[in-house]
Design a protein around this motif. Structure first.
Motif, short mmCIF file in Angstrom:
data_model
loop_
_atom_site.label_atom_id
_atom_site.label_comp_id
_atom_site.label_asym_id
_atom_site.label_seq_id
_atom_site.Cartn_x
_atom_site.Cartn_y
_atom_site.Cartn_z
N GLU A 51 0.83 -1.21 0.00
CA GLU A 51 0.00 0.00 0.00
C GLU A 51 0.86 1.26 0.00
O GLU A 51 0.54 2.25 -0.67
N SER A 52 1.98 1.23 0.75
CA SER A 52 2.86 2.40 0.77
C SER A 52 3.49 2.62 -0.60
O SER A 52 3.68 3.77 -1.03
N VAL A 53 3.79 1.53 -1.32
CA VAL A 53 4.33 1.65 -2.68
C VAL A 53 3.28 2.23 -3.61
O VAL A 53 3.56 3.11 -4.43
N ARG A 54 2.04 1.75 -3.49
CA ARG A 54 0.98 2.23 -4.37
C ARG A 54 0.71 3.72 -4.18
O ARG A 54 0.49 4.46 -5.15
N GLN A 55 0.75 4.18 -2.93
CA GLN A 55 0.43 5.57 -2.65
C GLN A 55 1.51 6.54 -3.14
O GLN A 55 1.24 7.73 -3.28
N MET A 56 2.69 6.05 -3.41
CA MET A 56 3.75 6.94 -3.87
C MET A 56 3.55 7.37 -5.32
O MET A 56 4.13 8.35 -5.77
N GLY A 57 2.72 6.66 -6.08
CA GLY A 57 2.47 7.04 -7.46
C GLY A 57 3.40 6.36 -8.43
O GLY A 57 4.23 5.51 -8.06
N ASP A 58 3.27 6.72 -9.71
CA ASP A 58 4.08 6.12 -10.76
C ASP A 58 5.55 6.47 -10.56
O ASP A 58 5.90 7.66 -10.48
N PRO A 59 6.45 5.48 -10.47
CA PRO A 59 7.85 5.78 -10.16
C PRO A 59 8.55 6.59 -11.24
O PRO A 59 9.37 7.46 -10.95
N ALA A 60 8.24 6.33 -12.52
CA ALA A 60 8.88 7.07 -13.60
C ALA A 60 8.46 8.54 -13.58
O ALA A 60 9.29 9.45 -13.75
N GLU A 61 7.18 8.80 -13.35
CA GLU A 61 6.69 10.17 -13.32
C GLU A 61 7.23 10.92 -12.10
O GLU A 61 7.68 12.07 -12.20
#
Length: 469
Positions: A51-61
Motif C-alpha cells: 500500500e505504501s508503494v501504491r500511494q507513492m504514485g508512478d515511479p517514472a513520473e
C-alpha cells in the motif's frame, strides 16, 4: 510493483548520483512512515508495504519530477559579477602600473606586469570555477583532522616568517584569514552536541586567536573575530548544536563580553607603553589623525582631504595622487589603495560602482548561504560570505580614510598571487555551495554501526544455538 523495483525505477530517472542517493533516502523514509501508519491501521506487514508503494504514485513520473528539482544549479549571477569585478581589477592594475612606471610606458607594463597580472587573476578564476564542481562534504567529515593540520601549518609558517617578517606579511595574513572555513566544519562536526559542542568550537577558536595575536597578525585576528562571532551566532540561532539555545546564547554572549573586556584592558596597558602599542597607535591615528600627521595619520589625512575637497572627478581622467607616489607606497596602489586608484583614474561613479559591486556580491552570497537546506553548506557558505563582506567593508573604509589597519585582502581587485588564491578559495566554495543546493543531503550525526567495505556496511550478529540432546 515491489518495493525494490519501485526504488530502482525511480532512481533511474535521477541523473546526478549524489542527488539520487539523497532522494532515494528521503523516499525510503516516506515509505517507511506510510508503512508504519498502514500497519497501525490494521494491515499486515506485506499488505502495508504494498500500500505504501501504491500511494507513492508512478515511479517514472515521480522520478522525472524530482530530477527537475534535484539537479546542479549554476549560480550564473554570482559568476558574472565575479568576472566583472576581476576584469575591473585587471584594468585598474594595468593603468596603475603604467602611471608609476618611470617613465610611463605601456611596453614596460606588458613586459613586466601584464603577464603576471593576467596569470594571477586567471588562476583565481580557474580556482573558483574548479572548486564549484567539488563535493564539499569531505570538509565536514574530517573537521578535526583539518584543524590539526591547519594549526601545524600556522606554527611552522609563523616560526619561519619570524626571520622574513616583511616578505611574509601578506602570505601569513592570507593563511590566517581562512580559519572561518575550518570553524564552519567544526560547527557542523559538533552538531547535536549541545553546550559541549559550542564550548569545544569556541575553545578551539580562542586557541587560534591567541596564536594570531602572538604572531603579530592583528589584522587577521580582528577579521577572524568579526567573521567567527556572527558565524557562531548563526549556528546557535539555527539550532545546530541542539539542546538549550538560551544557555548557548548566554555562553556565547558571556565569552564575547569577556573578550571585549580583555581588549579594553590591552588598550589601557598600551597607553602606558607596556604592550600592544601598534593597536593604540592605529586607534589614535584613526580618531585624531592630525596628532600623527607625519606617521600613521598621514595617509588618513590625505585621503580625507581628497574626498572633502572634491578633488576626484565624476568621470575620472586625473593622475594618481602625488602624495602616494612621493611617499614610496606606489605599490600599495595595486592592492590596498586600489579603490583610490579607481576614483582617480576612472572617476567617482566608477569607484562607487566597484564598491557597490563588492558589497552586493558578499550580501547576495550571504543571503543564498543562509537559505541552504544542508547545514554544512549553510555554515561553509556563510563563513565565506562573511569573510568577503568583512574584507570588502574594511577595504572601502581604508580607501575612504577610516581604516584601523591596512593589511587586508581585497576581493577580486588587488594585485598578487596570495590575494588571487585566497579569494579564489572563498568564492569557489561559495559557488560550490550554491551549485549543490539541491543535490547534497544531510549526513547522519554519527556513522552507521558495523564495518564498511566499499559503499556497503556489514554487521556481525552472535546468536546462541540450542544445545543438542
Amino acid at each position: 510493483m515491489e518495493y525494490k523495483e519501485y526504488l530502482d525505477t525511480l532512481g533511474e530517472q535521477i541523473q546526478d548520483p549524489r542527488a539520487r542517493r539523497m532522494v532515494l533516502g528521503e523516499i525510503r523514509g516516506h515509505m517507511e512512515e506510510q508503512r508504519a501508519a498502514c500497519e497501525a491501521g490494521g494491515m499486515g506487514p506485506e499488505e502495508a508495504l504494498a500500500e505504501s508503494v501504491r500511494q507513492m504514485g508512478d515511479p517514472a513520473e515521480v522520478g522525472a519530477r524530482l530530477n527537475r528539482i534535484h539537479r546542479p544549479s549554476v549560480p550564473l549571477g554570482l559568476i558574472g559579477l565575479a568576472m566583472a569585478l576581476t576584469a575591473a581589477g585587471i584594468l585598474t592594475q594595468l593603468f596603475v602600473f603604467y602611471q608609476i612606471a618611470d617613465p610611463p610606458s605601456w611596453t614596460k607594463v606588458w613586459l613586466y606586469y601584464g603577464p603576471r597580472t593576467l596569470f594571477y587573476n586567471l588562476l583565481g578564476l580557474a580556482l573558483m570555477l574548479g572548486l564549484m564542481y567539488l563535493d564539499y562534504g569531505f570538509i565536514g567529515r574530517h573537521a578535526y583532522l583539518w584543524y590539526g593540520l591547519y594549526m601545524a601549518l600556522l606554527v611552522c609558517v609563523s616560526f619561519w616568517a619570524s626571520n622574513h617578517s616583511h616578505r611574509m606579511r601578506y602570505p601569513l595574513y592570507y593563511i590566517f584569514s581562512l580559519y572561518p572555513v575550518l570553524l564552519a566544519a567544526l560547527l557542523y562536526r559538533n552538531r547535536r552536541q549541545g553546550c559541549g559542542g559550542l564550548a569545544r568550537c569556541m575553545a578551539l577558536t580562542l586557541v587560534f586567536l591567541a596564536w594570531a595575536l602572538c604572531s603579530g597578525q592583528y589584522a587577521a585576528c580582528g577579521e577572524a573575530v568579526l567573521v567567527c562571532g556572527p558565524l557562531l551566532a548563526v549556528a546557535v540561532a539555527r539550532n545546530i548544536f541542539g539542546g538549550n539555545r538560551r544557555l548557548q546564547a548566554a555562553l556565547l554572549s558571556g565569552t564575547a563580553l569577556a573578550c571585549a573586556a580583555l581588549g579594553i584592558i590591552s588598550l589601557a596597558l598600551a597607553g602606558s607603553g607596556r604592550t600592544f602599542n601598534y593597536a593604540l597607535v592605529r586607534l589614535a591615528a584613526l580618531l585624531r589623525p592630525e596628532s600623527a600627521a607625519g606617521g600613521a595619520g598621514y595617509t588618513i589625512l590625505r585621503q580625507r582631504e581628497l574626498l572633502g575637497a572634491g578633488q576626484y572627478s565624476l568621470w575620472g581622467g586625473t593622475e594618481l595622487p602625488a602624495w602616494m607616489v612621493d611617499r614610496g607606497i606606489e605599490w600599495n596602489l595595486a592592492d590596498t589603495y586600489v579603490l583610490s586608484a579607481v576614483f582617480s583614474l576612472f572617476g567617482v561613479i566608477a569607484g562607487a560602482a566597484v564598491a557597490g559591486g563588492l558589497l552586493f556580491f558578499a550580501g547576495r552570497a550571504l543571503r543564498l548561504s543562509l537559505r541552504q537546506r544542508n547545514r554544512l553548506g549553510m555554515l561553509l557558505g556563510s563563513a565565506c560570505a562573511l569573510g568577503l563582506l568583512v574584507r570588502s567593508v574594511t577595504f572601502i573604509a581604508i580607501n575612504l580614510g577610516y581604516g584601523l589597519y591596512y593589511t587586508t585582502g581585497i576581493p577580486f581587485l588587488a594585485y598578487g598571487l596570495g590575494n588571487a588564491v585566497s579569494n579564489g578559495l572563498l568564492v569557489g566554495l561559495l559557488l560550490c555551495v550554491c551549485r549543490n543546493s539541491a543535490i547534497l543531503g544531510e549526513e547522519e550525526a554519527s556513522p552507521a554501526k558495523g564495518f564498511g567495505l566499499g559503499k556497503h556496511r556489514y554487521r556481525l550478529r552472535l546468536e546462541k544455538l540450542p544445545e543438542e540432546n
